[in-house]
Structure formats: structure tokens, C-alpha cells
Design an enzyme around this catalytic site. Structure first.
Site, mmCIF file in Angstrom:
data_model
loop_
_atom_site.group_PDB
_atom_site.id
_atom_site.type_symbol
_atom_site.label_atom_id
_atom_site.label_comp_id
_atom_site.label_asym_id
_atom_site.label_seq_id
_atom_site.Cartn_x
_atom_site.Cartn_y
_atom_site.Cartn_z
ATOM 1 N N GLU A 184 0.929 -1.235 0.135
ATOM 2 C CA GLU A 184 0.165 0.046 -0.008
ATOM 3 C C GLU A 184 0.960 1.206 -0.047
ATOM 4 O O GLU A 184 0.506 2.270 -0.829
ATOM 5 C CB GLU A 184 -1.065 0.175 1.251
ATOM 6 C CG GLU A 184 -2.206 0.969 1.247
ATOM 7 C CD GLU A 184 -3.161 0.633 2.109
ATOM 8 O OE1 GLU A 184 -3.886 -0.481 2.501
ATOM 9 O OE2 GLU A 184 -3.364 1.398 3.183
ATOM 10 N N ASP A 185 1.974 1.095 0.910
ATOM 11 C CA ASP A 185 2.442 2.354 1.172
ATOM 12 C C ASP A 185 3.725 2.599 0.336
ATOM 13 O O ASP A 185 4.614 3.611 0.709
ATOM 14 C CB ASP A 185 2.925 2.768 2.724
ATOM 15 C CG ASP A 185 1.417 3.061 3.033
ATOM 16 O OD1 ASP A 185 0.510 3.360 2.371
ATOM 17 O OD2 ASP A 185 1.039 2.811 4.476
#
Ligand code: ZN
Length: 179
Positions: free
Chosen positions: A65-66
Site C-alpha cells: 500500500e505505502d
């Protein structure tokens, strides 16, 4: 295949490097890796250290996700179950925040047992980070909003690990009394 200890150690190392320079939201400018260590430790406690793949996946749960990390890369290093767990707890970042939050509530009951445990630990860690001494109005509003949403997500995740369920309830209680 890596041994249990190697698996967790490699996961912690990769997570720390990928998230380096990132900070958590909120007071104190805590390094992001503190969140990952907390989630991994919660899972280690809740499963009595018996599920190394789940603890490794906890270290890695925000990498796709990051950070610049892919499912294939995780699968190659950590195996398919770890990679699949991380994918399961990854939000579709092309969607707006309210839609990502709505989907987490709806999707939670369909997740694998391991992914549901990571979700609960993630919410515990994120609520704890929002409990601050003498909160200002924005901090109170943020905690009230986060609590309401986290309880809905966790309602669809709980029931398979009594230790984690209890820790979540205690965290919610602590948050309410800090408001
Ligand atoms: Zn997280």
C-alpha cells in the site's frame, strides 16, 4: 523455505528499509516502523509465537500500500501465504478514502482468518496512537471518527482469537476514557 526466525527477521528488515523516512500521523512524529513492530508483536502475542508467516506478514502489511513493493517480490522472498496475506490487507489506493473505508467494513468477513487478525491488530495500534494526553478538538474528533469506523471493521473480523478480541476491547475502552 526460510526458518521461522529467519522469515520474521527478513520481513522486519525489509519493512524497516522500505518504510524508512516515513512517519506516523499524529503527535510525536513516531517513525512508521514503530507501527509495524507493534502490529507484528500483537500477532506474535495473540498466536503465542506459533505462526511465523503471520508475524512476517504483519511486519510487511503496509508495504504494498505505502511503498514500492509488489506481490511477486514478497512471494519470492517470503512465500505465497505471506504475500497473499499482505495483498488481502492492502487497500485500493486509487479509490477515495471514504470508499476505501466503506470497503474495509464490507470486505472484512470474507477475508482469511489471518488477514482478519492483522486487521484487528492494525486497528488496535492505530487507536493507541490516537490516545494522547489533553487532546485538542481536532484530535478528539479524529479519535471519535476512527473509533466508530474501526469498531465496524473489527465487528467483521473478530471471533477467532480471544486474546486479540480482548485487547481490542480494552483499547477501545482506554480510548473512550481518554476523550
Ligand atoms: Zn498498518
Amino acid at each position: 523455505m526460510l526458518s521461522a526466525l529467519r522469515l520474521v527477521s527478513e520481513a522486519a528488515d525489509l519493512a524497516a528499509r522500505r518504510h524508512s523516512g516515513q512517519q506516523r500521523k499524529g503527535r510525536g512524529n513516531e517513525p512508521y516502523v514503530n507501527h509495524l513492530a507493534e502490529v507484528a508483536n500483537l500477532l506474535s502475542i495473540a498466536t503465542e509465537g506459533k505462526d511465523a508467516e503471520l508475524v512476517a506478514a504483519s511486519w510487511l502489511h503496509d508495504t504494498i500500500e505505502d511503498t514500492e513493493t509488489t506481490h511477486q517480490e514478497l512471494a519470492r522472498t517470503f512465500g505465497e501465504r505471506v504475500a497473499a496475506l499482505v495483498v488481502e490487507v492492502t487497500d485500493d489506493m486509487t479509490l477515495p478514502k471514504h470508499e476505501r473505508r466503506r470497503r474495509q467494513i464490507i470486505d472484512a468477513p470474507q477475508k482469511s482468518p489471518g488477514a482478519r487478525l492483522i486487521k484487528i491488530a492494525d486497528k488496535i495500534s492505530n487507536i493507541r496512537a490516537r490516545i494522547v494526553p489533553q487532546p485538542n478538538q481536532d484530535e478528539r474528533d479524529d479519535l471519535i471518527d476512527y473509533l466508530a469506523w474501526a469498531e465496524k471493521v473489527v465487528a467483521g473480523c473478530r471471533g477467532s482469537n480471544a486474546v486479540l478480541d480482548r485487547m481490542f476491547d480494552e483499547t477501545v475502552r482506554a480510548a473512550r476514557s481518554a476523550l
